[in-house]
Design a protein around this motif. Structure first.
Motif, PDB file in Angstrom:
ATOM      1  N   ALA A 162       0.829  -1.206   0.000  1.00 46.70           N
ATOM      2  CA  ALA A 162       0.000   0.000   0.000  1.00 46.70           C
ATOM      3  C   ALA A 162       0.865   1.258   0.000  1.00 46.70           C
ATOM      4  O   ALA A 162       0.534   2.254  -0.669  1.00 46.70           O
ATOM      5  CB  ALA A 162      -0.931   0.000   1.208  1.00 46.70           C
ATOM      6  N   CYS A 163       1.986   1.246   0.726  1.00 49.29           N
ATOM      7  CA  CYS A 163       2.922   2.380   0.693  1.00 49.29           C
ATOM      8  C   CYS A 163       3.509   2.545  -0.710  1.00 49.29           C
ATOM      9  O   CYS A 163       3.696   3.666  -1.193  1.00 49.29           O
ATOM     10  CB  CYS A 163       4.054   2.165   1.700  1.00 49.29           C
ATOM     11  SG  CYS A 163       3.560   2.271   3.426  1.00 49.29           S
ATOM     12  N   ALA A 169       1.027   4.319  -2.987  1.00 46.30           N
ATOM     13  CA  ALA A 169       0.345   5.476  -2.395  1.00 46.30           C
ATOM     14  C   ALA A 169       0.248   6.650  -3.373  1.00 46.30           C
ATOM     15  O   ALA A 169       1.267   7.153  -3.844  1.00 46.30           O
ATOM     16  CB  ALA A 169       1.085   5.924  -1.136  1.00 46.30           C
ATOM     17  N   PRO A 170      -0.962   7.134  -3.656  1.00 49.84           N
ATOM     18  CA  PRO A 170      -1.119   8.288  -4.553  1.00 49.84           C
ATOM     19  C   PRO A 170      -1.030   9.620  -3.824  1.00 49.84           C
ATOM     20  O   PRO A 170      -0.958  10.672  -4.459  1.00 49.84           O
ATOM     21  CB  PRO A 170      -2.529   8.077  -5.118  1.00 49.84           C
ATOM     22  CG  PRO A 170      -3.264   7.388  -4.016  1.00 49.84           C
ATOM     23  CD  PRO A 170      -2.256   6.509  -3.326  1.00 49.84           C
ATOM     24  N   SER A 171      -1.060   9.585  -2.482  1.00 49.92           N
ATOM     25  CA  SER A 171      -1.022  10.811  -1.699  1.00 49.92           C
ATOM     26  C   SER A 171      -0.279  10.554  -0.395  1.00 49.92           C
ATOM     27  O   SER A 171      -0.059   9.407   0.010  1.00 49.92           O
ATOM     28  CB  SER A 171      -2.451  11.291  -1.385  1.00 49.92           C
ATOM     29  OG  SER A 171      -3.084  10.378  -0.488  1.00 49.92           O
ATOM     30  N   THR A 214      -1.355  11.180   2.587  1.00 53.37           N
ATOM     31  CA  THR A 214      -2.294  10.588   3.551  1.00 53.37           C
ATOM     32  C   THR A 214      -2.334   9.074   3.390  1.00 53.37           C
ATOM     33  O   THR A 214      -2.303   8.334   4.379  1.00 53.37           O
ATOM     34  CB  THR A 214      -3.700  11.175   3.357  1.00 53.37           C
ATOM     35  OG1 THR A 214      -3.653  12.589   3.559  1.00 53.37           O
ATOM     36  CG2 THR A 214      -4.679  10.559   4.334  1.00 53.37           C
ATOM     37  N   TRP A 215      -2.391   8.604   2.165  1.00 51.54           N
ATOM     38  CA  TRP A 215      -2.376   7.161   1.889  1.00 51.54           C
ATOM     39  C   TRP A 215      -1.070   6.557   2.387  1.00 51.54           C
ATOM     40  O   TRP A 215      -1.061   5.489   2.998  1.00 51.54           O
ATOM     41  CB  TRP A 215      -2.550   6.946   0.386  1.00 51.54           C
ATOM     42  CG  TRP A 215      -2.643   5.524  -0.088  1.00 51.54           C
ATOM     43  CD1 TRP A 215      -1.685   4.559   0.066  1.00 51.54           C
ATOM     44  CD2 TRP A 215      -3.721   4.899  -0.781  1.00 51.54           C
ATOM     45  NE1 TRP A 215      -2.092   3.369  -0.498  1.00 51.54           N
ATOM     46  CE2 TRP A 215      -3.350   3.552  -1.026  1.00 51.54           C
ATOM     47  CE3 TRP A 215      -4.962   5.350  -1.241  1.00 51.54           C
ATOM     48  CZ2 TRP A 215      -4.176   2.669  -1.699  1.00 51.54           C
ATOM     49  CZ3 TRP A 215      -5.778   4.456  -1.902  1.00 51.54           C
ATOM     50  CH2 TRP A 215      -5.395   3.127  -2.133  1.00 51.54           C
ATOM     51  N   PHE A 216       0.037   7.231   2.080  1.00 48.25           N
ATOM     52  CA  PHE A 216       1.346   6.759   2.508  1.00 48.25           C
ATOM     53  C   PHE A 216       1.403   6.647   4.034  1.00 48.25           C
ATOM     54  O   PHE A 216       1.905   5.645   4.579  1.00 48.25           O
ATOM     55  CB  PHE A 216       2.423   7.717   1.999  1.00 48.25           C
ATOM     56  CG  PHE A 216       3.835   7.284   2.287  1.00 48.25           C
ATOM     57  CD1 PHE A 216       4.425   6.267   1.554  1.00 48.25           C
ATOM     58  CD2 PHE A 216       4.571   7.901   3.280  1.00 48.25           C
ATOM     59  CE1 PHE A 216       5.729   5.856   1.810  1.00 48.25           C
ATOM     60  CE2 PHE A 216       5.878   7.509   3.547  1.00 48.25           C
ATOM     61  CZ  PHE A 216       6.451   6.483   2.812  1.00 48.25           C
ATOM     62  N   ALA A 269      -1.085   6.174   6.073  1.00 51.03           N
ATOM     63  CA  ALA A 269      -1.931   5.055   6.489  1.00 51.03           C
ATOM     64  C   ALA A 269      -1.189   3.727   6.346  1.00 51.03           C
ATOM     65  O   ALA A 269      -1.262   2.851   7.227  1.00 51.03           O
ATOM     66  CB  ALA A 269      -3.223   5.037   5.669  1.00 51.03           C
ATOM     67  N   GLY A 270      -0.465   3.562   5.242  1.00 53.09           N
ATOM     68  CA  GLY A 270       0.324   2.350   5.058  1.00 53.09           C
ATOM     69  C   GLY A 270       1.412   2.213   6.102  1.00 53.09           C
ATOM     70  O   GLY A 270       1.665   1.123   6.624  1.00 53.09           O
ATOM     71  N   ARG A 329       9.490   4.021  -4.775  1.00 52.50           N
ATOM     72  CA  ARG A 329       8.452   3.008  -4.564  1.00 52.50           C
ATOM     73  C   ARG A 329       9.014   1.582  -4.673  1.00 52.50           C
ATOM     74  O   ARG A 329       8.469   0.646  -4.077  1.00 52.50           O
ATOM     75  CB  ARG A 329       7.314   3.207  -5.564  1.00 52.50           C
ATOM     76  CG  ARG A 329       6.605   4.557  -5.395  1.00 52.50           C
ATOM     77  CD  ARG A 329       5.519   4.766  -6.444  1.00 52.50           C
ATOM     78  NE  ARG A 329       5.001   6.132  -6.414  1.00 52.50           N
ATOM     79  CZ  ARG A 329       3.992   6.548  -5.647  1.00 52.50           C
ATOM     80  NH1 ARG A 329       3.385   5.679  -4.847  1.00 52.50           N
ATOM     81  NH2 ARG A 329       3.589   7.800  -5.677  1.00 52.50           N
TER      82      ARG A 329
END
Length: 387
Positions: A91-92, A95-97, A99-101, A103-104, A163
């Motif tokens: 998920a990291c 991550a498109p943002s 915030t997503w990063f 969370a991962g 990534r």
């Protein structure tokens, strides 16, 4: 306690491989701070929050993860942990943002809380008292190898595509998940099956255990956590590339990997409290010297010694933690590690802005905190079994 049989060598190798993943996940970001700033349009301080996003849930769950893992069954807990860790790491990678990063990273940290206490408890369950330091030293060497590989993978990723570093970690975790055959108690690894039990939480609230936890927190907030400052100094103060910083940190990781099993032998002869004290004195002095390391070669030389002394400290307090609560070994290990990684998280929060204002103050302040850690370990009264 009986030593591991020869038939369990491949199982023990998987345990050691699994022990690499936590340090790798924590350290892979260090050389890629500028790339993350650019990719997500954030500041250096905000990237520091991404490190905290990994370390805070990690540290919080470590307070109970060892105890819970034994109650659920070590093998079952660890297999689920490695599988879900692979998902969180992937998920990291996508991550498109920011915030997503984040969370991962939060998911990675929470899952990683179950890895080291359960793996190390399994190893020390089977270790003779006279060789406890050696067992912990070998495990710490594998943790150091994870630290060694992390900046290299992270540095190459910084120069190519950051990534890719996270995809590499996700792949290794996915491979480990179905193959890890650890036991749920003492005896040869993988031969007793998964044996849930109910270790007592109250054993973790003894004065000696609390003081050892304070030692771990202060050491990590101080000199043991200075590695992130070395990476930041190499990039922002000396102007090194991501790959160059990765190689610089590689030297410290290699020194730590070599020093950990050797320091385990010293610990078996000296005893844990003396070994931790000496290691902290050396580690604090080396971090203070970073304030005058103004070239790439000077920084690399000082940090080579710093990496060795850092792992010596880790071997010492993990050995003490493994005997602090014999009726809840995994719980004592996870409890102590919770405070260690709380110290790392606090260090990222405090020392990054201090470093931005004055690198010298950051280095000297980190070294000074090591003196407080010496006081708490001496006050704990804990000794390894050979003392």
């Amino acid at each position: 306690m009986a030593e591991l049989g020869t038939g369990s060598d491949w199982r023990r190798a998987l345990v050691y491989l699994g022990g690499m993943m936590g340090p790798f996940g924590a350290g892979v970001m260090v050389p890629m701070v500028p790339e993350l700033r650019e990719a997500f349009s954030v500041s250096t301080a905000q990237v520091g929050w991404a490190m905290m996003a990994y370390l805070v849930p990690f540290a919080g769950l470590l307070l109970v993860s060892g105890t819970l893992g034994d109650r659920w069954g070590r093998a079952r807990t660890l297999r689920w942990t490695f599988g879900l860790y692979a998902v969180a790491t992937a998920a990291c990678a996508v991550a498109p943002s920011f915030t997503w990063f984040l969370a991962g990273r939060i998911a990675q940290g929470g899952l990683n809380a179950f890895i080291t206490p359960l793996l190390l408890a399994t190893l020390t369950d089977t270790a003779p008292a006279a060789r406890l330091g050696r067992v912990v030293g070998r495990y710490a060497a594998c943790q150091a190898f994870g630290q060694l590989v992390a900046p290299v993978v992270g540095g190459v990723g910084a120069d190519l595509n950051w990534r890719l570093a996270f995809w590499a970690a996700a792949f290794v975790s996915a491979v480990i998940a179905p193959l890890l055959p650890v036991s749920g108690g003492s005896g040869d690894l993988g031969t007793r099956g998964d044996q849930p039990k109910r270790p007592p939480m109250r054993s973790l609230l003894r004065r000696s255990t609390m003081l050892l936890a304070a030692t771990a927190l202060l050491a990590a907030f101080g000199p043991v956590g200075a590695r992130v400052l070395v990476g930041l100094g190499g990039r922002d103060e000396i102007g090194l590339s991501g790959s160059q910083v990765g190689l610089l940190l590689l030297g410290g990781g290699a020194a730590g990997m070599l020093a950990a099993p050797l320091w385990g032998i010293v610990l078996d002869h000296w005893g844990g409290r003396r070994a931790v004290t000496v290691a902290l004195v050396v580690n604090s002095g080396i971090v203070a010297l970073l304030a005058v390391a103004n070239s790439a070669w000077a920084l690399a030389l000082v940090w080579f010694i710093g990496g060795a002394s850092t792992q010596a400290v880790v071997v010492g307090f993990q050995s003490l933690a493994s005997i602090a609560a014999p009726d809840n070994r995994a719980g004592a290990l996870s409890f102590t590690l919770a405070y260690r990684f709380s110290g790392h998280a606090l260090g990222a929060l405090i020392w990054f802005p201090v470093f931005a204002a004055s690198p010298t103050i950051a280095y000297l302040g980190s070294a000074a905190v090591g003196g407080l850690a010496i006081v708490t370990v001496l006050a704990s009264g804990l000794n390894t079994r050979t003392e």
